[in-house]
Design a protein around this motif. Structure first.
Motif, PDB file in Angstrom:
ATOM      1  N   ILE A 119       4.588  25.706  60.539  1.00 41.70           N
ATOM      2  CA  ILE A 119       5.391  24.698  59.821  1.00 41.70           C
ATOM      3  C   ILE A 119       6.462  24.053  60.691  1.00 41.70           C
ATOM      4  N   MET A 120       6.650  24.544  61.907  1.00 44.38           N
ATOM      5  CA  MET A 120       7.723  24.031  62.771  1.00 44.38           C
ATOM      6  C   MET A 120       7.444  22.615  63.259  1.00 44.38           C
ATOM      7  N   THR A 121       8.506  21.977  63.702  1.00 43.18           N
ATOM      8  CA  THR A 121       8.406  20.685  64.366  1.00 43.18           C
ATOM      9  C   THR A 121       8.291  20.965  65.856  1.00 43.18           C
ATOM     10  N   VAL A 176      12.244  25.066  63.424  1.00 41.99           N
ATOM     11  CA  VAL A 176      11.910  25.060  62.004  1.00 41.99           C
ATOM     12  C   VAL A 176      13.204  24.827  61.229  1.00 41.99           C
ATOM     13  N   SER A 177      13.150  23.867  60.329  1.00 48.57           N
ATOM     14  CA  SER A 177      14.353  23.458  59.597  1.00 48.57           C
ATOM     15  C   SER A 177      14.241  23.801  58.116  1.00 48.57           C
ATOM     16  N   ASP A 228      14.244  21.649  55.859  1.00 50.34           N
ATOM     17  CA  ASP A 228      13.276  20.691  55.330  1.00 50.34           C
ATOM     18  C   ASP A 228      11.842  21.179  55.486  1.00 50.34           C
ATOM     19  N   ASP A 229      11.527  21.783  56.632  1.00 50.52           N
ATOM     20  CA  ASP A 229      10.170  22.291  56.846  1.00 50.52           C
ATOM     21  C   ASP A 229       9.807  23.318  55.785  1.00 50.52           C
ATOM     22  N   ARG A 268       7.296  22.643  52.173  1.00 51.02           N
ATOM     23  CA  ARG A 268       6.204  23.575  51.896  1.00 51.02           C
ATOM     24  C   ARG A 268       6.297  24.093  50.464  1.00 51.02           C
ATOM     25  N   LYS A 312       0.809  20.672  57.708  1.00 53.29           N
ATOM     26  CA  LYS A 312       1.995  21.401  58.155  1.00 53.29           C
ATOM     27  C   LYS A 312       2.623  22.174  57.003  1.00 53.29           C
ATOM     28  N   ALA A 313       2.661  21.589  55.819  1.00 54.20           N
ATOM     29  CA  ALA A 313       3.322  22.219  54.679  1.00 54.20           C
ATOM     30  C   ALA A 313       2.543  23.399  54.128  1.00 54.20           C
TER      31      ALA A 313
END
Length: 140
Positions: free
Chosen positions: A77-79, A50-51, A53-54, A58, A68-69
């Motif tokens: 929300i993680m990649t 999770v960054s 940006d994530d 959101r 995801k957001a």
């Protein structure tokens, strides 16, 4: 012999549980001054990352939010999957992966179990470059 990830990686690393609320994710990113943090399952295996940006997508995305957001936990929300490396990966190979995928942080995992052993950050690579006069990453 070319330097390996185990030679430069940070062995102290913060990881988040899948159920970590997004507010706590944002807090951890800020307090630990990380661009991204790994998300681990109950057995310590990296399941995503999770960054900043994530979290920011959101918070500031316009309606309607992408699925995801609209998540409320790290897992939502993680990649996934997280881009990872093993301890015996060469620094050159790891640096190339980080560049190609535009990531600043990669979890270092045990190859057999997928359990997190530490983090490799761009700053670790830069430290090696400055200590070895620019030859470390370019060495084959």
């Amino acid at each position: 012999m070319a330097p390996q990830v185990k030679d430069v990686m940070g062995r102290r690393a913060v990881a988040l549980a899948e159920a970590t609320p997004v507010a706590r994710v944002a807090w951890a990113l800020r307090v630990y001054a990380e661009a991204a943090l790994p998300v681990v399952d109950g057995e310590g295996r990296v399941v995503g990352i999770v960054s900043e940006d994530d979290v920011l997508v959101r918070e500031w995305a316009r309606a309607p939010l992408p699925a995801k957001a609209s998540g409320t936990t790290a897992a939502q929300i993680m990649t996934r999957p997280a881009l990872t490396v093993q301890m015996d990966t060469t620094v050159r190979e790891a640096a190339k992966l980080m560049h190609e995928h535009g990531v600043r942080v990669m979890p270092v995992v045990e190859s057999a179990s997928g359990r997190m052993l530490g983090l490799l950050r761009r700053s670790d690579l830069l430290r090696l470059v400055t200590e070895q006069g620019g030859e470390a990453v370019s060495a084959a």
